[in-house]
Design an enzyme around this catalytic site. Sequence first.
Site, short mmCIF file in Angstrom:
data_model
loop_
_atom_site.label_atom_id
_atom_site.label_comp_id
_atom_site.label_asym_id
_atom_site.label_seq_id
_atom_site.Cartn_x
_atom_site.Cartn_y
_atom_site.Cartn_z
N CYS A 1 31.88 72.64 0.60
CA CYS A 1 32.46 73.96 1.03
C CYS A 1 33.52 73.72 2.23
O CYS A 1 33.88 72.60 2.31
CB CYS A 1 31.08 74.34 1.82
SG CYS A 1 29.94 74.55 0.62
N TRP B 1 30.58 76.57 -1.79
CA TRP B 1 30.62 76.22 -3.49
C TRP B 1 29.10 75.87 -3.54
O TRP B 1 28.71 74.80 -3.02
CB TRP B 1 31.68 74.98 -3.73
CG TRP B 1 31.63 74.50 -5.24
CD1 TRP B 1 32.42 75.06 -6.04
CD2 TRP B 1 30.99 73.40 -5.77
NE1 TRP B 1 32.11 74.62 -7.35
CE2 TRP B 1 31.37 73.59 -6.94
CE3 TRP B 1 30.19 72.45 -5.23
CZ2 TRP B 1 30.84 72.73 -7.89
CZ3 TRP B 1 29.38 71.66 -6.24
CH2 TRP B 1 29.94 71.55 -7.55
N ASN C 1 28.85 71.82 5.25
CA ASN C 1 29.00 71.29 4.17
C ASN C 1 28.58 69.86 3.97
O ASN C 1 28.52 69.16 4.90
CB ASN C 1 30.74 71.06 4.09
CG ASN C 1 31.30 70.30 3.13
OD1 ASN C 1 30.71 70.37 1.89
ND2 ASN C 1 32.25 69.79 3.26
N GLU D 1 44.06 64.03 -20.59
CA GLU D 1 44.29 64.83 -19.49
C GLU D 1 44.76 66.57 -19.80
O GLU D 1 44.47 67.29 -19.10
CB GLU D 1 45.69 64.05 -18.75
CG GLU D 1 46.18 64.86 -17.40
CD GLU D 1 45.17 65.33 -16.43
OE1 GLU D 1 44.03 64.81 -16.45
OE2 GLU D 1 45.45 66.10 -15.21
N LYS E 1 37.92 72.12 -5.21
CA LYS E 1 39.05 71.04 -5.13
C LYS E 1 38.65 69.70 -4.57
O LYS E 1 38.89 68.54 -5.63
CB LYS E 1 40.42 71.38 -4.33
CG LYS E 1 41.48 70.28 -4.14
CD LYS E 1 42.39 70.93 -5.26
CE LYS E 1 43.79 69.75 -5.30
NZ LYS E 1 44.22 69.71 -6.72
#
Length: 587
Positions: A2, A69, A95, A466, A582
């Site tokens: 988060c 998140w 977090n 990838e 991310k």
Amino acid sequence: MCGIIGYIGKREAFPFLLNGLAKLEYRGYDSAGVALLSDELCIQKEIGKLSEIQFEEEEGKIGIAHVRWATHGRVSKENAHPHFDCKNEIAIVHNGIIENHRELKAGLVKRGHVFTSDTDSEVVSHLIEEFSAEGCNFEDAVINALKLLEGSYTLLAIKSGENKIVGARKGSRSLTLGISEQAIFPASDVLAFLEWTNKVVYLKSEDVFVADDELGLCIYNLAEDRIVVRPIDTVKCDAEEVKKGEFDHLMLKEISEQDETILRALQQNEEIVQGICDKMRNAAGTFFIGCGSSYNACLTGSYLFSKAAKLHVNPVLASEFENYEHFLTDKTLVFAVSQSGETADVLDAANAAKRKGSRVVGIVNRDGSILARESDGQLFMNSGPEICVLSTKTYTSQVVLMEMLAYALAGKYEEGLKKIGSLYLDIYKLTSRSMREHLAKLAAILYDKRDIYLIGRGAQYATALEAALKIKEVSYIHAEAFAGGELKHGPLALIEDGVPCIVFVSNDNKSKILSNAEEIKSRGGYIIGVASEREEIFDYWIKVPEAEELNPIIQIIPMQVLAYQLAVYRGLDPDKPRNLAKSVTVT
Ligand code: F6R
């Protein structure tokens, strides 16, 4: 994973908190919330992305805020942060993971506390409440609560009647304090406050800080049990770099920056590079560890080192590294590859290596990150902030660094720099409008397919992996990569009329990969060739220059653009794919 931000200062906190949250949204966008302190504590929280939430502007010069998140507890308003105590006097944002939250919660419930969420975080506000009720001042109540927590976390707390923010960091979560003449901004990432200050204090694990409304700051370390002094550093990156500019999405902006970012990755100190190469030559075992795209870069590197430098390295997924730890000695060299420098699996693996006396070299983008600060040596990607959840420019920078090491190991450092640098114009063309349009046409053919397969051989196999990762994470189309030679060992059974397959062709494996493509074509597959020359077998041709050992840098770029176009065609937000974030700070 988060994002948290706080503000304490001379101006109204609300706009700073909202602006900061927008910068942190890459860390989570399941829900968001804000707590402001004026005469009383006001908390607002909602599920959804920031752009979907209407917060009311409240007064207060002290506040904390959070983007989530979800890990513990589903996505719901109740589980959104901030969380409070029974009397709504204490608010916290958190977090990380509190491993012993079940035991702590059971005790608190027995003692009469009422919980309103399913999160692990809420125990903290109730513990602070309990210690406050026992007569502790606010900071001591927070410290006593922290002493009971097991796990790894960052958190911020505020309390009615207390003109201060108390916060802490433990383990692999980062917490940085932005320091200006007007305010102190505690945040998970410098990007949250970079617009207002580039002066930062990086907190260490088990640091607890108290910031008051006179902008006084005191830092206490729990493990050392004493007040500590942390230096004020200056951050190098520029707030302008994190804006979309003329682009519709950050993903496209970051893809388009790669003509320059590959050059920035080349800006290394030669002595450091050669020193790292010596260590590679002398090491008894070299590992390259990473997750997701960073792992794919490690795998690419393993082919390059083998071919160009005749050196064997072991690419290992960081989350699987514990299975290899018994090979580690004080002669082992471990490259920990991570854009964020915060990925928990990578940090855990790097720490395990350090415990065994191995040397850890961080290949990292964020210079203030934990990995950058805690590894024995570093190579920086120099890509600038990458905000879109998908790795694009940092992936190519990682591959550039692998290529550079491979050239240096082969005694061709200068030649390598020139060759890589000369890709500048090719990359520019591969991200140009005409290429984007060409790939948009392909997206129009592929957007409703159920599956897309990709094949490559050697380093192009890593490129295929990838490319598949890019396509699936942003367009949600199932995309799967195979080594070309493996098709006949099973995957060919998946091919039927019209199934698309992307084929990566390189001069050194051309005839073999084209015969693999033939195996697919003869079963009805639709062949998309990524190649320097048009081949009869291609139904669609993506023209790329032949760059030999540098093909892994060149060939991934149209794939990033294709993934982007697929997301746009399917009406998806390429910057914030569902269920992802991310910086993955959970294991
Ligand atoms: C893919 C992607 C992820 C990251 C992975 C590791 O586009 O972004 O797979 O590569 O989460 O992240 P870092 O490099 O920050 O350790």
